[in-house]
Design a protein around this motif. Sequence first.
Motif, PDB file in Angstrom:
ATOM      1  N   UNK A 168      -7.647   2.031   8.955  1.00 33.77           N
ATOM      2  CA  UNK A 168      -7.849   0.630   8.595  1.00 33.77           C
ATOM      3  C   UNK A 168      -9.335   0.304   8.614  1.00 33.77           C
ATOM      4  N   UNK A 169      -9.794  -0.363   7.567  1.00 32.30           N
ATOM      5  CA  UNK A 169     -11.153  -0.898   7.517  1.00 32.30           C
ATOM      6  C   UNK A 169     -11.062  -2.407   7.692  1.00 32.30           C
ATOM      7  N   UNK A 170     -11.893  -2.958   8.579  1.00 34.75           N
ATOM      8  CA  UNK A 170     -11.837  -4.381   8.898  1.00 34.75           C
ATOM      9  C   UNK A 170     -13.202  -5.012   8.689  1.00 34.75           C
ATOM     10  N   UNK A 171     -13.185  -6.200   8.113  1.00 40.10           N
ATOM     11  CA  UNK A 171     -14.405  -7.000   7.986  1.00 40.10           C
ATOM     12  C   UNK A 171     -14.182  -8.304   8.744  1.00 40.10           C
ATOM     13  N   UNK A 172     -15.064  -8.609   9.674  1.00 36.31           N
ATOM     14  CA  UNK A 172     -14.982  -9.839  10.446  1.00 36.31           C
ATOM     15  C   UNK A 172     -15.575 -10.990   9.643  1.00 36.31           C
ATOM     16  N   UNK A 173     -14.852 -12.108   9.572  1.00 34.81           N
ATOM     17  CA  UNK A 173     -15.362 -13.311   8.942  1.00 34.81           C
ATOM     18  C   UNK A 173     -15.195 -14.477   9.903  1.00 34.81           C
ATOM     19  N   UNK A 174     -16.167 -15.385   9.944  1.00 38.64           N
ATOM     20  CA  UNK A 174     -16.033 -16.531  10.844  1.00 38.64           C
ATOM     21  C   UNK A 174     -16.854 -17.701  10.339  1.00 38.64           C
ATOM     22  N   UNK A 175     -16.448 -18.894  10.756  1.00 43.13           N
ATOM     23  CA  UNK A 175     -17.223 -20.095  10.463  1.00 43.13           C
ATOM     24  C   UNK A 175     -17.504 -20.827  11.767  1.00 43.13           C
ATOM     25  N   UNK A 176     -18.607 -21.569  11.782  1.00 43.48           N
ATOM     26  CA  UNK A 176     -19.018 -22.311  12.978  1.00 43.48           C
ATOM     27  C   UNK A 176     -20.140 -23.272  12.592  1.00 43.48           C
ATOM     28  N   UNK A 177     -20.532 -24.114  13.536  1.00 39.59           N
ATOM     29  CA  UNK A 177     -21.712 -24.956  13.359  1.00 39.59           C
ATOM     30  C   UNK A 177     -21.661 -25.809  12.106  1.00 39.59           C
ATOM     31  N   UNK A 178     -22.823 -26.030  11.516  1.00 43.41           N
ATOM     32  CA  UNK A 178     -22.940 -26.869  10.328  1.00 43.41           C
ATOM     33  C   UNK A 178     -22.887 -26.011   9.073  1.00 43.41           C
ATOM     34  N   UNK A 179     -21.692 -25.936   8.481  1.00 39.58           N
ATOM     35  CA  UNK A 179     -21.497 -25.254   7.204  1.00 39.58           C
ATOM     36  C   UNK A 179     -21.926 -23.788   7.247  1.00 39.58           C
ATOM     37  N   UNK A 180     -21.732 -23.135   8.392  1.00 39.67           N
ATOM     38  CA  UNK A 180     -22.108 -21.726   8.527  1.00 39.67           C
ATOM     39  C   UNK A 180     -20.877 -20.845   8.394  1.00 39.67           C
ATOM     40  N   UNK A 181     -20.897 -19.946   7.421  1.00 43.15           N
ATOM     41  CA  UNK A 181     -19.815 -18.989   7.203  1.00 43.15           C
ATOM     42  C   UNK A 181     -20.436 -17.617   7.013  1.00 43.15           C
ATOM     43  N   UNK A 182     -20.004 -16.647   7.813  1.00 40.82           N
ATOM     44  CA  UNK A 182     -20.597 -15.316   7.772  1.00 40.82           C
ATOM     45  C   UNK A 182     -19.509 -14.241   7.778  1.00 40.82           C
ATOM     46  N   UNK A 183     -19.851 -13.092   7.215  1.00 36.08           N
ATOM     47  CA  UNK A 183     -18.967 -11.930   7.261  1.00 36.08           C
ATOM     48  C   UNK A 183     -19.782 -10.726   7.709  1.00 36.08           C
ATOM     49  N   UNK A 205       0.839  -1.189   0.000  1.00 34.74           N
ATOM     50  CA  UNK A 205       0.000   0.000   0.000  1.00 34.74           C
ATOM     51  C   UNK A 205       0.870   1.234   0.000  1.00 34.74           C
ATOM     52  N   UNK A 206       0.292   2.332  -0.464  1.00 33.38           N
ATOM     53  CA  UNK A 206       0.968   3.621  -0.373  1.00 33.38           C
ATOM     54  C   UNK A 206       0.708   4.187   1.011  1.00 33.38           C
ATOM     55  N   UNK A 207       1.766   4.544   1.778  1.00 35.96           N
ATOM     56  CA  UNK A 207       1.549   5.102   3.119  1.00 35.96           C
ATOM     57  C   UNK A 207       0.588   6.282   3.074  1.00 35.96           C
ATOM     58  N   UNK A 208      -0.332   6.329   4.019  1.00 38.65           N
ATOM     59  CA  UNK A 208      -1.323   7.389   4.074  1.00 38.65           C
ATOM     60  C   UNK A 208      -2.673   6.974   3.535  1.00 38.65           C
ATOM     61  N   UNK A 209      -2.742   5.870   2.823  1.00 34.53           N
ATOM     62  CA  UNK A 209      -4.021   5.374   2.328  1.00 34.53           C
ATOM     63  C   UNK A 209      -4.607   4.390   3.334  1.00 34.53           C
ATOM     64  N   UNK A 210      -5.880   4.129   3.212  1.00 32.74           N
ATOM     65  CA  UNK A 210      -6.539   3.228   4.142  1.00 32.74           C
ATOM     66  C   UNK A 210      -6.302   1.774   3.741  1.00 32.74           C
ATOM     67  N   UNK A 211      -5.930   0.959   4.713  1.00 29.16           N
ATOM     68  CA  UNK A 211      -5.795  -0.462   4.472  1.00 29.16           C
ATOM     69  C   UNK A 211      -7.127  -1.160   4.671  1.00 29.16           C
ATOM     70  N   UNK A 212      -7.276  -2.321   4.047  1.00 27.75           N
ATOM     71  CA  UNK A 212      -8.486  -3.125   4.226  1.00 27.75           C
ATOM     72  C   UNK A 212      -8.076  -4.544   4.584  1.00 27.75           C
ATOM     73  N   UNK A 213      -8.650  -5.035   5.674  1.00 21.98           N
ATOM     74  CA  UNK A 213      -8.217  -6.296   6.257  1.00 21.98           C
ATOM     75  C   UNK A 213      -9.408  -7.200   6.540  1.00 21.98           C
ATOM     76  N   UNK A 214      -9.310  -8.469   6.133  1.00 20.41           N
ATOM     77  CA  UNK A 214     -10.294  -9.471   6.525  1.00 20.41           C
ATOM     78  C   UNK A 214      -9.777 -10.159   7.788  1.00 20.41           C
TER      79      UNK A 214
END
Length: 234
Positions: free
Chosen positions: A72-87, A30-39
Motif C-alpha cells: 500500500x502507498x499512502x499520501x497524507x493530506x490535512x487541513x488546518x489554520x487559515x485556508x491551509x491544505x497540504x499533502x 483492484x486486482x489482488x497482488x497489486x499495490x493499492x494507493x490511499x489518500x
Amino acid sequence: MADDRKVPSTAGANAVDAFVKQVGNLPANRVPGSRGRLLFAMDATASREPTWDHACTIQGEMFVAADALGGLDVRLGFYRGFDEFKVSKWTSDGRELARLMSAVRCLAGRTQIAKTLRYAGEQRRESRIDAVVFVGDCCEEDVDAVGHEAAQLGLLGLPVFVFQEGDDRAASRLFPQIAKLTRGAYCRFDRSSPDQLKRLLGAVAAYAAGGRSALLKYGKDQGGAAALLTNQMK
C-alpha cells in the motif's frame, strides 16, 4: 440518516462489524497482488489534536493489513489554520507516515472538506489513488458544496471511508452522506477505544489493496467482532 449508521461510543465492536459489512458489500477495485494507493485525509484543526496524536501511533495497521496483498502507498493530506491544505509525498512505510504525521501541529481554523474531496477527484482523474480515508469531527462549510464534491467522486468510482470522532450534529448528518454518495462507508469511533480505529484502518487498507475477498480474510485473521461479521458475509 438511518439509525443503524449511528454507532454509540459504548458499542465499539458493533461499530467495527457495521463498518466492515459496508466495505464488504463494495465491489473490488483492484486486482489482488497489486499495490493499492490511499489518500489518508485528516482534519488538523485545533479540536482534533488529541486524536491526531493517537492516530500517529496506530496507522501502521494499514500497511500490515495490505502487505500480503501487494502493498500500500499512502499520501497524507490535512487541513488546518487559515485556508491551509497540504499533502505529503507518497510512502509505503508506516514508520515514515507516523514521522510525517508527528511533524504536523494542529491549528485553529475552519474545516476544508470540500477542498479535500476536490483534491481527491483530481488525483483520481490522474489514476493516482484507489480509495480515501477521511477522519474528522465536524463540518463548518456549506453542506451542498461538500455534497457536490462527494457526488463527483462517486461518478469517478472513488470510495471515501469516513470516520467521525464524536457526535457533532452537522457531521452526523453530512458524513454518512459523503460515504453514500461515493459508495464508501461510514463509522463513528471513540478515542477511548484505541483498537477500534486500528481495525477500521486495517479493513480499509485490505480493501484498497485486494478488494472484498481481502477484507473477508482480514476479518477472519483478526477474529473478534470483525470475524463474527465477515463469517455472515460469506
